[in-house]
Write a protein that holds these residues in place. Structure first.
Motif, PDB file in Angstrom:
ATOM      1  N   LYS A   1       0.882  -1.271  -0.281  1.00 24.51           N
ATOM      2  CA  LYS A   1      -0.100   0.159  -0.612  1.00 24.51           C
ATOM      3  C   LYS A   1       1.113   1.397   0.390  1.00 24.51           C
ATOM      4  O   LYS A   1       2.064   1.644   0.748  1.00 24.51           O
TER       5      LYS A   1
ATOM      6  N   HIS B   1       4.180   0.806  -5.147  1.00 19.47           N
ATOM      7  CA  HIS B   1       4.256  -0.609  -5.524  1.00 19.47           C
ATOM      8  C   HIS B   1       5.408  -1.352  -5.950  1.00 19.47           C
ATOM      9  O   HIS B   1       6.835  -0.894  -6.369  1.00 19.47           O
TER      10      HIS B   1
ATOM     11  N   GLU C   1      -7.186  -8.265   0.359  1.00 15.32           N
ATOM     12  CA  GLU C   1      -6.790  -7.235  -0.492  1.00 15.32           C
ATOM     13  C   GLU C   1      -5.159  -7.384  -0.361  1.00 15.32           C
ATOM     14  O   GLU C   1      -4.656  -7.055  -1.405  1.00 15.32           O
TER      15      GLU C   1
ATOM     16  N   LEU D   1      -5.013  -8.637  -4.116  1.00 13.92           N
ATOM     17  CA  LEU D   1      -5.315  -7.147  -5.155  1.00 13.92           C
ATOM     18  C   LEU D   1      -4.305  -6.893  -5.432  1.00 13.92           C
ATOM     19  O   LEU D   1      -3.682  -6.064  -6.518  1.00 13.92           O
ATOM     20  N   ALA D   2      -3.137  -6.960  -4.523  1.00 17.35           N
ATOM     21  CA  ALA D   2      -1.619  -5.702  -4.608  1.00 17.35           C
ATOM     22  C   ALA D   2      -1.078  -6.713  -5.998  1.00 17.35           C
ATOM     23  O   ALA D   2      -0.014  -6.415  -5.978  1.00 17.35           O
TER      24      ALA D   2
ATOM     25  N   ASP E   1      -0.142  -9.784  -9.213  1.00 21.11           N
ATOM     26  CA  ASP E   1      -0.035  -9.093 -10.491  1.00 21.11           C
ATOM     27  C   ASP E   1      -0.155 -10.250 -11.614  1.00 21.11           C
ATOM     28  O   ASP E   1      -1.568  -9.866 -12.644  1.00 21.11           O
TER      29      ASP E   1
ATOM     30  N   GLY F   1      -5.826  -1.317   1.058  1.00 17.52           N
ATOM     31  CA  GLY F   1      -5.904  -0.725  -0.724  1.00 17.52           C
ATOM     32  C   GLY F   1      -7.114  -1.226  -1.321  1.00 17.52           C
ATOM     33  O   GLY F   1      -6.991  -0.275  -2.494  1.00 17.52           O
ATOM     34  N   ALA F   2      -7.942  -2.319  -0.492  1.00 17.59           N
ATOM     35  CA  ALA F   2      -9.108  -2.707  -1.377  1.00 17.59           C
ATOM     36  C   ALA F   2      -9.966  -1.882  -1.330  1.00 17.59           C
ATOM     37  O   ALA F   2     -10.614  -1.185  -3.120  1.00 17.59           O
TER      38      ALA F   2
ATOM     39  N   ARG G   1      -8.087  -0.236  -4.958  1.00 18.10           N
ATOM     40  CA  ARG G   1      -7.749  -0.846  -5.941  1.00 18.10           C
ATOM     41  C   ARG G   1      -8.909  -1.637  -6.273  1.00 18.10           C
ATOM     42  O   ARG G   1      -9.395  -2.311  -7.837  1.00 18.10           O
TER      43      ARG G   1
ATOM     44  N   ARG H   1     -11.162  -0.775  -9.313  1.00 13.32           N
ATOM     45  CA  ARG H   1     -10.096  -0.343 -10.297  1.00 13.32           C
ATOM     46  C   ARG H   1     -10.207  -1.837 -10.650  1.00 13.32           C
ATOM     47  O   ARG H   1      -9.369  -1.726 -12.118  1.00 13.32           O
ATOM     48  N   GLN H   2     -10.198  -2.740 -10.117  1.00 11.76           N
ATOM     49  CA  GLN H   2     -10.203  -3.918 -10.988  1.00 11.76           C
ATOM     50  C   GLN H   2     -11.506  -4.986 -11.518  1.00 11.76           C
ATOM     51  O   GLN H   2     -11.133  -6.080 -12.311  1.00 11.76           O
TER      52      GLN H   2
ATOM     53  N   ALA I   1       2.108   1.136 -14.019  1.00  6.39           N
ATOM     54  CA  ALA I   1       1.761   2.095 -12.190  1.00  6.39           C
ATOM     55  C   ALA I   1       1.127   3.153 -12.082  1.00  6.39           C
ATOM     56  O   ALA I   1       0.474   3.634 -12.197  1.00  6.39           O
TER      57      ALA I   1
END
Length: 271
Positions: A103, A106, A125, A128-129, A131, A155-156, A159, A162-163, A226
């Protein structure tokens, strides 16, 4: 008899294998595991010989059930005072918590999630970080924090919308309901869904393919994507061009095409 460490860091050639190792507690993140995970990521980042990381959980029940509700969450709310050296370290510096899931910063090296079981809360979470994500077909995913009057804070909230499509992300965040792996595969949040015994081998195969590529090129792909995310096209193209200039000036960029023309394996040196 020595106690097993709650986090295991192994190296397999250019691949770092990081295993969350509290299967009896569904690999819940206690303060020691969070500190060790942050240290493991720092070690991975600092070692030029390591090019890809794979993170998984011990056992087949859970990848990670999130923060330990008995130890970690009460420490962070102030309901429990620090007792161990790990408690004191985490309570004194919450950047450790953020480093344990990237968080705010990257990685320029690829990270692959080998999701061997249920993936919930902070475990979701952490995923989600990453790849690339390969999950067991029985795994379930969710963010149950609101059910405990908490919110995701690793971070959720940034992130996930966006995902995933906005409506799907908000449904998961606001209801706390769990979602099957097959649905997230269809939505593109997962790369593969396989039988449990195939999760780690599949992840390692992908890691080895990535590790064979040019390390500087991999780093620039990660950095540029990123940094360009969410920016206007002109700014994104400028970031991409900066990456192009750095790569084209590298020794590896000359080695790759030469090796192809000479029909030999490339010898990348990361410079």
């Amino acid at each position: 008899m020595t106690m097993a460490l709650p986090l295991i860091f192994e190296t397999r050639g250019a691949v770092a294998l990081i295993t969350l190792n509290r299967p009896e507690r569904h690999n819940a993140l206690n303060p020691e595991m969070i500190c060790r995970l942050a240290d493991a990521f720092d070690r991975f980042e600092a070692d030029p010989e390591l090019r890809v990381a794979v993170i998984t959980g011990a056992g087949e029940g859970s990848f990670c059930s999130g923060g330990d509700l008995e130890l970690t969450l009460p420490l962070l709310t102030g309901a429990r005072q620090p007792e161990t050296e790990w408690d004191h370290r985490l309570a004194a510096n919450r950047e450790i918590l953020f480093r344990s899931n990237f968080k705010g910063a990257h990685s320029v090296k690829p990270v692959i999630a080998a999701i061997n079981g249920h993936c919930l809360a902070g475990g979701f979470e952490l995923m989600l970080a990453t790849d690339i994500r390969i999950a067991a077909d029985h795994a379930r995913f969710g963010l149950p924090e609101v059910r405990h009057a908490l919110i995701p804070f690793a971070g959720a909230l940034v992130r996930l919308p966006r995902q995933l499509p906005h409506a799907v992300a908000m449904e998961m965040l606001l209801t706390g309901d769990q979602v099957e792996a097959s649905r997230l595969l269809a939505l593109g949040l997962l790369n593969q869904v396989v039988p449990p015994q195939e999760v780690l081998p599949a992840a390692l195969r992908v890691a080895e393919r990535i590790a064979a590529n040019g390390p500087l090129a991999i780093a620039e792909v990660k950095r540029a994507t990123a940094e360009a995310a969410g920016r206007p096209y002109a700014e994104g193209y400028a970031i991409e061009t900066e990456s192009m200039d750095r790569i084209m000036a590298s020794e590896d960029a000359r080695e790759g095409p030469a090796a192809f023309l000479q029909r030999r394996a490339p010898a990348y040196r990361g410079r």
